[in-house]
Design an enzyme around this catalytic site. Sequence first.
Site, short mmCIF file in Angstrom:
data_model
loop_
_atom_site.label_atom_id
_atom_site.label_comp_id
_atom_site.label_asym_id
_atom_site.label_seq_id
_atom_site.Cartn_x
_atom_site.Cartn_y
_atom_site.Cartn_z
N GLU A 22 0.85 -1.18 0.00
CA GLU A 22 0.00 0.00 0.00
C GLU A 22 0.89 1.25 0.00
O GLU A 22 1.86 1.33 0.74
CB GLU A 22 -0.94 0.00 1.22
CG GLU A 22 -1.98 -1.10 1.12
CD GLU A 22 -3.17 -0.90 2.05
OE1 GLU A 22 -3.25 0.12 2.77
OE2 GLU A 22 -4.05 -1.80 2.05
N HIS A 80 -4.48 6.53 -0.24
CA HIS A 80 -3.67 5.32 -0.16
C HIS A 80 -4.16 4.33 -1.20
O HIS A 80 -5.22 4.52 -1.80
CB HIS A 80 -3.66 4.73 1.26
CG HIS A 80 -4.87 3.96 1.65
ND1 HIS A 80 -6.07 4.56 1.96
CD2 HIS A 80 -5.08 2.63 1.77
CE1 HIS A 80 -6.95 3.64 2.29
NE2 HIS A 80 -6.39 2.44 2.17
N HIS A 82 -4.66 0.22 -2.70
CA HIS A 82 -4.87 -1.19 -2.43
C HIS A 82 -4.30 -1.97 -3.60
O HIS A 82 -4.72 -1.73 -4.74
CB HIS A 82 -6.36 -1.51 -2.29
CG HIS A 82 -6.98 -1.02 -1.01
ND1 HIS A 82 -8.32 -1.14 -0.74
CD2 HIS A 82 -6.43 -0.43 0.08
CE1 HIS A 82 -8.57 -0.64 0.46
NE2 HIS A 82 -7.45 -0.19 0.98
N ASP A 93 -9.13 0.68 7.49
CA ASP A 93 -9.36 2.03 6.95
C ASP A 93 -10.46 2.73 7.73
O ASP A 93 -10.36 3.93 8.03
CB ASP A 93 -9.76 1.96 5.47
CG ASP A 93 -8.62 1.48 4.59
OD1 ASP A 93 -7.46 1.59 5.00
OD2 ASP A 93 -8.93 1.00 3.49
ZN ZN Z 1 -7.12 0.64 2.68
#
Ligand code: ZN
Length: 129
Positions: A22, A80, A82, A93
């Site tokens: 990530e 961010h 994935h 999250d």
């Molecule tokens: Zn996430």
Amino acid sequence: MSKLSLGALKNIAMLMAKSWVESVGFIIGSEELGVVKGYAVYRADNIRSSPVEFEAKPWHTVQAHVVADKYNLKVVGIIHTHPSCPPAPSILDIEGMVRWPLIWVIACESSIAAYILKDNIIREVEIID
Ligand code: ZN
């Protein structure tokens, strides 16, 4: 706050999403008339180096805010990635959204979405150019 203008930052998000771990960054921008505008992404190291979670390097978190202040802007969101789609918030999250009540942009290799936690409900934020 119902819309997020990302402009060219969408391309940066898609590049960030090419990583097997990530990636994380802070969206620096402003808010006008209910539209949050992102002007820049301040990248932060993910000190977890994980494909399923992130934690921004604390010093990068501080620096993102210093840069925003310098230009009379704010950190308006967290971005961010994935490594696996879809770009939906994970349980971690959602816990993060409680601590950091900003817009959360999540990108994966083929799509991007934005969310905000308000009144204990996760709402999708429309991304515009
Ligand atoms: Zn996430």
